[in-house]
Design an enzyme around this catalytic site. Structure first.
Site, PDB file in Angstrom:
ATOM      1  N   GLY A   1       0.929  -1.114   0.040  1.00 57.77           N
ATOM      2  CA  GLY A   1      -0.007  -0.066  -0.064  1.00 57.77           C
ATOM      3  C   GLY A   1       0.970   1.312  -0.055  1.00 57.77           C
ATOM      4  O   GLY A   1       1.949   1.158   0.403  1.00 57.77           O
TER       5      GLY A   1
ATOM      6  N   GLN B   1       2.682  10.193   1.407  1.00 62.04           N
ATOM      7  CA  GLN B   1       4.014   9.406   1.599  1.00 62.04           C
ATOM      8  C   GLN B   1       4.969   9.856   0.226  1.00 62.04           C
ATOM      9  O   GLN B   1       6.340   9.662   0.314  1.00 62.04           O
ATOM     10  CB  GLN B   1       3.867   7.950   1.609  1.00 62.04           C
ATOM     11  CG  GLN B   1       3.510   7.318   2.728  1.00 62.04           C
ATOM     12  CD  GLN B   1       3.268   5.685   2.766  1.00 62.04           C
ATOM     13  OE1 GLN B   1       2.564   5.408   2.203  1.00 62.04           O
ATOM     14  NE2 GLN B   1       4.285   5.238   3.089  1.00 62.04           N
TER      15      GLN B   1
ATOM     16  N   CYS C   1       5.810  -0.320   6.686  1.00 60.07           N
ATOM     17  CA  CYS C   1       5.671   0.796   6.069  1.00 60.07           C
ATOM     18  C   CYS C   1       6.727   1.301   5.142  1.00 60.07           C
ATOM     19  O   CYS C   1       7.989   1.327   5.729  1.00 60.07           O
ATOM     20  CB  CYS C   1       5.163   1.932   7.075  1.00 60.07           C
ATOM     21  SG  CYS C   1       4.640   3.439   6.391  1.00 60.07           S
ATOM     22  N   LEU C   2       6.289   1.680   4.099  1.00 62.72           N
ATOM     23  CA  LEU C   2       7.503   2.077   3.160  1.00 62.72           C
ATOM     24  C   LEU C   2       8.142   3.445   3.700  1.00 62.72           C
ATOM     25  O   LEU C   2       9.460   3.495   3.204  1.00 62.72           O
ATOM     26  CB  LEU C   2       6.894   2.342   1.850  1.00 62.72           C
ATOM     27  CG  LEU C   2       6.395   0.994   1.024  1.00 62.72           C
ATOM     28  CD1 LEU C   2       6.088   1.421  -0.373  1.00 62.72           C
ATOM     29  CD2 LEU C   2       7.481  -0.001   1.037  1.00 62.72           C
TER      30      LEU C   2
ATOM     31  N   HIS D   1      -4.363   1.623   7.300  1.00 66.51           N
ATOM     32  CA  HIS D   1      -2.983   1.831   7.542  1.00 66.51           C
ATOM     33  C   HIS D   1      -2.745   3.203   6.464  1.00 66.51           C
ATOM     34  O   HIS D   1      -2.311   4.414   6.881  1.00 66.51           O
ATOM     35  CB  HIS D   1      -2.078   1.066   7.168  1.00 66.51           C
ATOM     36  CG  HIS D   1      -0.612   1.391   7.316  1.00 66.51           C
ATOM     37  ND1 HIS D   1       0.333   1.008   8.087  1.00 66.51           N
ATOM     38  CD2 HIS D   1       0.135   2.253   6.548  1.00 66.51           C
ATOM     39  CE1 HIS D   1       1.557   1.480   7.720  1.00 66.51           C
ATOM     40  NE2 HIS D   1       1.430   2.209   6.822  1.00 66.51           N
ATOM     41  N   GLU D   2      -3.311   3.227   5.290  1.00 66.12           N
ATOM     42  CA  GLU D   2      -3.109   3.991   4.123  1.00 66.12           C
ATOM     43  C   GLU D   2      -4.078   5.230   4.266  1.00 66.12           C
ATOM     44  O   GLU D   2      -3.733   6.469   4.154  1.00 66.12           O
ATOM     45  CB  GLU D   2      -3.397   3.572   2.887  1.00 66.12           C
ATOM     46  CG  GLU D   2      -2.613   2.517   2.510  1.00 66.12           C
ATOM     47  CD  GLU D   2      -1.013   2.750   2.674  1.00 66.12           C
ATOM     48  OE1 GLU D   2      -0.427   3.683   2.463  1.00 66.12           O
ATOM     49  OE2 GLU D   2      -0.268   1.512   3.049  1.00 66.12           O
TER      50      GLU D   2
ATOM     51  N   HIS E   1      -2.499   7.426   6.897  1.00 64.36           N
ATOM     52  CA  HIS E   1      -1.489   8.487   6.296  1.00 64.36           C
ATOM     53  C   HIS E   1      -2.256   9.775   5.701  1.00 64.36           C
ATOM     54  O   HIS E   1      -1.564  10.730   5.813  1.00 64.36           O
ATOM     55  CB  HIS E   1      -0.793   7.901   4.985  1.00 64.36           C
ATOM     56  CG  HIS E   1       0.435   6.990   5.465  1.00 64.36           C
ATOM     57  ND1 HIS E   1       1.293   7.457   6.096  1.00 64.36           N
ATOM     58  CD2 HIS E   1       0.530   5.670   5.386  1.00 64.36           C
ATOM     59  CE1 HIS E   1       2.542   6.315   6.391  1.00 64.36           C
ATOM     60  NE2 HIS E   1       2.116   5.381   5.847  1.00 64.36           N
TER      61      HIS E   1
HETATM   62 ZN    ZN Z   1       2.522   3.242   5.609  1.00 69.10          ZN
END
Ligand code: ZN
Length: 194
Positions: A46, A51, A114-115, A156-157, A160
């Site tokens: 995701g 991000q 998480c990226l 999660h996204e 963000h």
């Molecule tokens: Zn993340």
């Protein structure tokens, strides 16, 4: 298409909130495609526009590897404990504008990554099933009811897009410990993990 730079914690731009998308322009469609490509290039499931330093309410997701790769060799997530009745019917990848959780059911604890925190994981409590309302890339309203990793990923996204990070779900002590660990050890060198 192009690969985008993913912001890493503690970049302050990760705390920005995404703006509602009024009109899905060709530029936003291109951004979505670039995000998908960037997400896949880093083996992510995701990615939120926040991000990649674009403060709009847009996310991409693709957790189909949790279903197609039972050996889990190519996935960094072991999802054998998760219920997957609903997610199996959802066509992925997903591109969602203005996504919003409208219903939550149950509870699950799962180690998330998480990226924006490469190589760090933490167990987070989330709803097991969510219903998410959004616009797809053509601007049509869609309703997605899912379980599995996709449910966790969407929660999660969407966080963000509100400037919220997975570490915010941890107790203050655990969150502080993770931040200190990142400060001390940093993130892995891309060339070293490739
Ligand atoms: Zn993340």
């Amino acid at each position: 298409m192009a690969l985008l730079e993913v912001l890493k914690f503690p970049d302050p731009r990760l705390r920005h909130k995404g703006q509602m998308v009024e009109k899905i322009t060709p530029e936003l469609q291109e951004l979505a495609q670039d995000m998908l490509e960037t997400m896949k290039s880093q083996n992510g499931v995701g990615l939120a526009a926040i991000q990649v330093a674009q403060p709009v309410r847009l996310l991409t997701a693709d957790t189909s590897s949790e279903l197609s790769d039972p050996s889990e060799e190519n996935s960094r997530y072991s999802t054998s404990e998760l219920k997957k009745d609903l997610v199996a019917h959802i066509k992925q990848p997903l591109i969602l504008f203005n996504p919003e959780v409208i219903k939550k059911e149950g509870q699950v604890i799962f180690p998330e990554g998480c990226l924006s925190f490469p190589s760090y994981f933490a167990k987070i409590k989330r709803a097991e099933i969510v219903e998410v309302k959004a616009l797809n890339e053509e601007g049509q309203e869609v309703l997605i009811k899912t379980d599995g990793l996709l449910s966790i990923c969407l929660q999660h996204e969407i966080d963000h897009l509100d400037g919220k990070l997975f570490i915010d779900h941890l107790s203050p002590i655990k969150s502080q410990r993770l931040k200190e660990e990142i400060k001390k050890n940093g993130y892995p060198d891309k060339s070293a993990t490739a």
